[in-house]
Enzyme design. Structure first.
Site, PDB file in Angstrom:
ATOM      1  N   LYS A 124       0.842  -1.199   0.000  1.00  0.00           N
ATOM      2  CA  LYS A 124       0.000   0.000   0.000  1.00  0.00           C
ATOM      3  C   LYS A 124       0.880   1.254   0.000  1.00  0.00           C
ATOM      4  CE  LYS A 124      -3.812  -2.479   2.177  1.00  0.00           C
ATOM      5  NZ  LYS A 124      -4.580  -2.821   3.393  1.00  0.00           N
ATOM      6  N   GLN A 154      -4.602  -1.673   9.779  1.00  0.00           N
ATOM      7  CA  GLN A 154      -4.557  -2.974   9.120  1.00  0.00           C
ATOM      8  C   GLN A 154      -5.188  -4.042  10.018  1.00  0.00           C
ATOM      9  OE1 GLN A 154      -3.652  -3.402   5.982  1.00  0.00           O
ATOM     10  NE2 GLN A 154      -3.793  -5.615   5.937  1.00  0.00           N
ATOM     11  N   ASP A 171     -11.187   2.941   4.738  1.00  0.00           N
ATOM     12  CA  ASP A 171     -11.575   1.532   4.644  1.00  0.00           C
ATOM     13  C   ASP A 171     -13.090   1.343   4.765  1.00  0.00           C
ATOM     14  OD1 ASP A 171      -9.690  -0.440   4.159  1.00  0.00           O
ATOM     15  OD2 ASP A 171      -8.858  -0.304   6.180  1.00  0.00           O
TER      16      ASP A 171
HETATM   17  N1  GUN Z   1      -6.733  -6.803   6.017  1.00  0.00           N
HETATM   18  C1  GUN Z   1      -6.914  -7.460   4.841  1.00  0.00           C
HETATM   19  N2  GUN Z   1      -7.415  -6.613   3.923  1.00  0.00           N
HETATM   20  C2  GUN Z   1      -7.566  -5.424   4.516  1.00  0.00           C
HETATM   21  C3  GUN Z   1      -8.049  -4.161   4.068  1.00  0.00           C
HETATM   22  O1  GUN Z   1      -8.468  -3.946   2.917  1.00  0.00           O
HETATM   23  N3  GUN Z   1      -8.035  -3.166   4.995  1.00  0.00           N
HETATM   24  C4  GUN Z   1      -7.606  -3.365   6.261  1.00  0.00           C
HETATM   25  N4  GUN Z   1      -7.645  -2.341   7.107  1.00  0.00           N
HETATM   26  N5  GUN Z   1      -7.173  -4.526   6.707  1.00  0.00           N
HETATM   27  C5  GUN Z   1      -7.137  -5.536   5.834  1.00  0.00           C
END
Ligand code: GUN
Length: 282
Positions: free
Chosen positions: A48, A92, A115
């Site tokens: 990311k 995350q 998110d």
């Molecule tokens: N864990 C796996 N995919 C994601 C995501 O898209 N966002 C977040 N915050 N955690 C994740």
């Protein structure tokens, strides 16, 4: 379905929006929070950050020890909420077991919630008026749009009930007039539910618990594979390769939904930057 190439189209557009924002004196900025030493999570967060750098979005990662407390995390989120330079906050998931995930995600300022995990933004999504859409579901919808797959009137089966994928995706597909079935670990007749799907989305990510095989797929179905697991050091999705013979469209792993999720995060970060700075962007 080539997630990589569709994602790069989205990313190009984000790149030009970043330039427009910078001309107006705004540098889009994403803060990520990673707790503990889960290797897969660390890789996702690294990806990311790399993607943000490539389009000119500033980033900071708060990598915290496994034993960080809920209260300490709340303090950090409060600081990030108040920091004018930070436009997007991504915590995350999953968080270590001792941390209350709901308490933490619901603390995030909704305008920085890239998110779509806060109760406020999930509410906006339910009303179909959300500006910040959940990244993986939005990536799936974008991918379907690109390939002119219209879910209206179709039966969609989703094998996942999480707040990150299954639940928000079902909401978004309902708004697009699909008929949606959600399956999970306690669903009794999962094979039939899968077989009935015109569009099948699977997001389990654990081959020891679930593998989508060709006999579970209707002829000509669209198969969207969100699962990621490692088998003999190789990344694989939920779907067995034999599914390709049945599906009309299918996403590969890697190179399918994964890059789309990252692209949607970039898009959300520039939307959040514009929202927080009171600027209009398309
Ligand atoms: N864990 C796996 N995919 C994601 C995501 O898209 N966002 C977040 N915050 N955690 C994740």
């Amino acid at each position: 379905m080539d997630g990589k190439s569709v994602a790069s189209k989205v990313t190009e557009h984000v790149s030009s929006t970043v330039k427009t924002l910078k001309e107006k004196g705004v540098e889009p900025y994403l803060a990520t929070v990673l707790v503990g030493n889960d290797e897969a999570s660390a890789t996702y967060v690294r990806n990311k950050h790399r993607a943000c750098e490539q389009v000119g979005i500033g980033t900071i990662n708060h990598h915290l020890p496994e034993d960080y407390s809920t209260n300490q995390l709340i303090e950090l989120i409060t600081i990030l909420n108040e920091d004018r330079r930070v436009h997007g906050i991504l915590v995350q998931l999953p968080l270590p077991r001792h941390i209350n995930e709901f308490l933490i995600t619901s603390m995030i300022k909704p305008s920085k919630d890239v998110d779509c995990l806060t109760p406020f933004n999930i509410g906006l999504l339910a009303y179909d008026v959300a500006k910040l859409l959940p990244c993986t579901p939005a990536g799936i919808v974008e991918l379907m749009k690109h390939y002119r797959i219209d879910p209206a009137g179709k039966h969609v089966t989703i094998v996942n009930r999480s707040v990150l994928v299954g639940k928000p995706l079902s909401t978004m597909l309902l708004h697009l007039d699909a008929t949606v079935t959600i399956c999970h670990s306690k669903t009794a007749n999962i094979r039939e539910m899968c077989r009935e799907a015109d569009i099948l989305v699977t997001a389990v990510g654990d081959r020891s618990r679930f593998v989508l095989t060709a006999d579970m797929v209707k002829d000509g179905a669209v198969v969207i594979d969100v699962g990621i697991d490692r088998v003999n050091g190789r990344l694989v999705g939920d779907a067995d390769s034999s599914v390709m013979e049945k599906a009309s469209y299918m996403t590969p792993v890697p190179g399918g939904v994964g890059p789309m999720t990252v692209a949607m995060l970039l898009r959300n970060t520039v939307i959040a930057a514009a929202l927080n700075e009171g600027i209009d962007v398309d």
